[in-house]
Design an enzyme around this catalytic site. Structure first.
Site, PDB file in Angstrom:
ATOM      1  CG  ASP A 169      -1.993  -1.006   1.214  1.00 49.70           C
ATOM      2  OD1 ASP A 169      -1.987  -1.879   0.319  1.00 49.70           O
ATOM      3  OD2 ASP A 169      -2.864  -0.955   2.110  1.00 49.70           O
ATOM      4  CG  HIS A 177       2.164  -0.306   4.372  1.00 49.70           C
ATOM      5  ND1 HIS A 177       1.838  -1.308   5.279  1.00 49.70           N
ATOM      6  CD2 HIS A 177       1.076   0.507   4.295  1.00 49.70           C
ATOM      7  CE1 HIS A 177       0.601  -1.102   5.723  1.00 49.70           C
ATOM      8  NE2 HIS A 177       0.128  -0.002   5.157  1.00 49.70           N
TER       9      HIS A 177
END
Length: 224
Positions: free
Chosen positions: A43, A186
């Site tokens: 992300d 992430h």
């Protein structure tokens, strides 16, 4: 002279063997057969760490879904193209990473639609997957997603990389994945990038491969 030639030949052969061994050691470890698929997701990109992350994923034979923030995609269109060129899939992660459940329907629509456009403008195609920031969702969010034909993707395992998880912890989180499951990671943590080689090795040892996330089922499947 013959002895000298023999010594030179022996040294050349030895050097060749050592080089071959080093090359083999550097080669990515891959599953002999894929008995299942898992969804690696990253992300918040694209940004300053994306290129390094993509290089590592490619080096170790992994593919992933990159849930891009729209503002980052708009600021870094070349990185959106790089994600696709590296064999990754690109999903929508809202435009500014707000708490969507606190917004009106029109505000949620703006977050989603602007990100769809930013990713398309960057060469990432039209996303079919949506990752709500913080995993927060409600009926308003779902109504908007339906309008854009987006499948909401949460996760089965949270790597906790956003919470300063160690490399060992990130690798261990990936080791908990089973067929069809999805892990949250992430784009930005250094420990996540450092974990990539061991993630590849861990999955290969269990005959799991990094797959795509199906827009119809929301589960990890073999790449199309």
């Amino acid at each position: 002279m013959a002895t000298r030639r023999s010594l030179v030949t022996a040294l050349v052969i030895a050097a060749t063997l050592v080089t071959g061994a080093l090359t083999a050691a550097a080669a990515p470890v891959r599953a002999a057969a894929c008995y299942g698929y898992v969804g690696l997701t990253f992300d918040d990109g694209p940004g300053g760490n994306t290129t390094t992350l993509l290089n590592l994923l490619r080096q170790y034979g992994l593919r992933a879904t990159m849930f891009n923030q729209g503002n980052n995609a708009a600021a870094n269109p070349s990185l959106v193209r790089a994600e696709v060129s590296a064999g990754m899939w690109v999903g929508n992660h809202s435009y500014t990473h707000p708490h969507l459940t606190q917004l009106s329907q029109s505000q949620v629509d703006s977050e989603v639609s602007r990100t769809q456009q930013a990713i398309a403008n960057g060469g990432g195609g039209t996303p079919k997957l949506f990752r709500p920031p913080y995993g927060e969702t409600n009926s308003t969010v779902q109504t908007v997603l339906s309008r854009y034909g987006l499948r909401q993707i949460i996760w089965d395992v949270d790597s906790q990389d956003w919470n300063n998880a160690s490399v060992d912890a990130i690798v261990a989180a990936n080791a908990r994945l089973t067929n069809g499951q999805i892990i949250l990671m992430h784009d930005w943590p250094a420990n996540t990038r450092a974990a990539i080689p061991r993630i590849a090795q861990t999955l290969a040892s269990r005959n799991l491969c990094a797959g795509m996330i199906s827009p119809s089922t929301g589960r990890a499947v073999a790449p199309a």
